[in-house]
Scaffold this motif. Sequence first.
Motif, mmCIF file in Angstrom:
data_model
loop_
_atom_site.group_PDB
_atom_site.id
_atom_site.type_symbol
_atom_site.label_atom_id
_atom_site.label_comp_id
_atom_site.label_asym_id
_atom_site.label_seq_id
_atom_site.Cartn_x
_atom_site.Cartn_y
_atom_site.Cartn_z
ATOM 1 N N HIS A 171 0.886 -1.298 -0.095
ATOM 2 C CA HIS A 171 -0.050 0.062 -0.040
ATOM 3 C C HIS A 171 0.926 1.252 -0.042
ATOM 4 O O HIS A 171 1.673 1.577 0.787
ATOM 5 C CB HIS A 171 -0.791 0.199 1.260
ATOM 6 N N ASN A 214 -7.467 2.002 3.390
ATOM 7 C CA ASN A 214 -7.334 0.641 3.504
ATOM 8 C C ASN A 214 -7.835 0.100 4.791
ATOM 9 O O ASN A 214 -7.996 0.808 5.693
ATOM 10 C CB ASN A 214 -5.763 0.267 3.074
ATOM 11 N N VAL A 245 0.194 -3.705 -11.511
ATOM 12 C CA VAL A 245 -1.473 -3.120 -11.278
ATOM 13 C C VAL A 245 -1.439 -2.210 -10.016
ATOM 14 O O VAL A 245 -0.846 -2.586 -9.080
ATOM 15 C CB VAL A 245 -2.189 -4.373 -11.061
ATOM 16 N N SER A 246 -1.809 -1.037 -10.277
ATOM 17 C CA SER A 246 -2.126 -0.116 -9.226
ATOM 18 C C SER A 246 -3.390 0.478 -9.158
ATOM 19 O O SER A 246 -3.985 0.708 -9.981
ATOM 20 C CB SER A 246 -1.036 0.973 -9.186
ATOM 21 N N GLN A 247 -4.182 0.311 -8.148
ATOM 22 C CA GLN A 247 -5.522 0.858 -8.023
ATOM 23 C C GLN A 247 -5.734 1.623 -6.908
ATOM 24 O O GLN A 247 -5.180 1.434 -5.664
ATOM 25 C CB GLN A 247 -6.641 -0.193 -7.843
ATOM 26 N N ILE A 281 -2.823 3.931 -2.036
ATOM 27 C CA ILE A 281 -3.114 3.049 -3.408
ATOM 28 C C ILE A 281 -2.368 1.745 -3.349
ATOM 29 O O ILE A 281 -1.266 1.351 -2.895
ATOM 30 C CB ILE A 281 -2.661 3.852 -4.642
ATOM 31 N N ASN A 282 -3.296 0.705 -3.766
ATOM 32 C CA ASN A 282 -2.853 -0.765 -3.510
ATOM 33 C C ASN A 282 -2.087 -0.968 -4.844
ATOM 34 O O ASN A 282 -2.591 -0.753 -6.068
ATOM 35 C CB ASN A 282 -4.239 -1.761 -3.585
#
Length: 193
Positions: A153, A168, A191-193, A175-176
Amino acid sequence: MAAAYVYMRRRHQNIRRNRLLRDYDNPLDYLDEFDIIRRYRLSRPMIIDLCRRFDNDLHRPTMRSRALPVSLQIMAALRFFATGSFQLVNADVHNISRSSVSRCVRDVTQCLVNVCNQHIIMPTDAASLEIIKRGFYEISDFPNVVGAVDGTHVRIKSPPVDEHIFVNRKNFHSINVQGVCDYNLKFLNIVSQ
């Protein structure tokens, strides 16, 4: 007594302060190759290549004080990525403000995201997958591994819109980010979300 304190505080806030123009030194100018790799996790030529590649995106024309050089923006972001330390520590190291470090990390991250699909590709053909499997097997005698997955994170400031989406499980805004690497520590997927 309290009225005098309030008056003096308001008067002090209204005094115009002269703008401080800092001399931003470039760590590339005075650090040797070993220290650059140790502190920023990339070599001097790779950092210079990033500066050249992202110059148009990170260069800020300004009529106020001097803008941060592109190289300093990239190095501040790389230091943050390499150490994971707080932005305040990074600001002290580079002699810039914490908010400047935050903007550098945000802007350099966006530049990297814009070009990552050109460089980060998960192999799909059998020959490439076999090479990766063999590499992992030679390292740890672990058969049929095609990637090492990890996530983290990345702490962010609270966004002004849809704040609740970025909270979170540990109750801070982040951002994960998930990454997949091959046996050479080369990213295959992010991958970032």
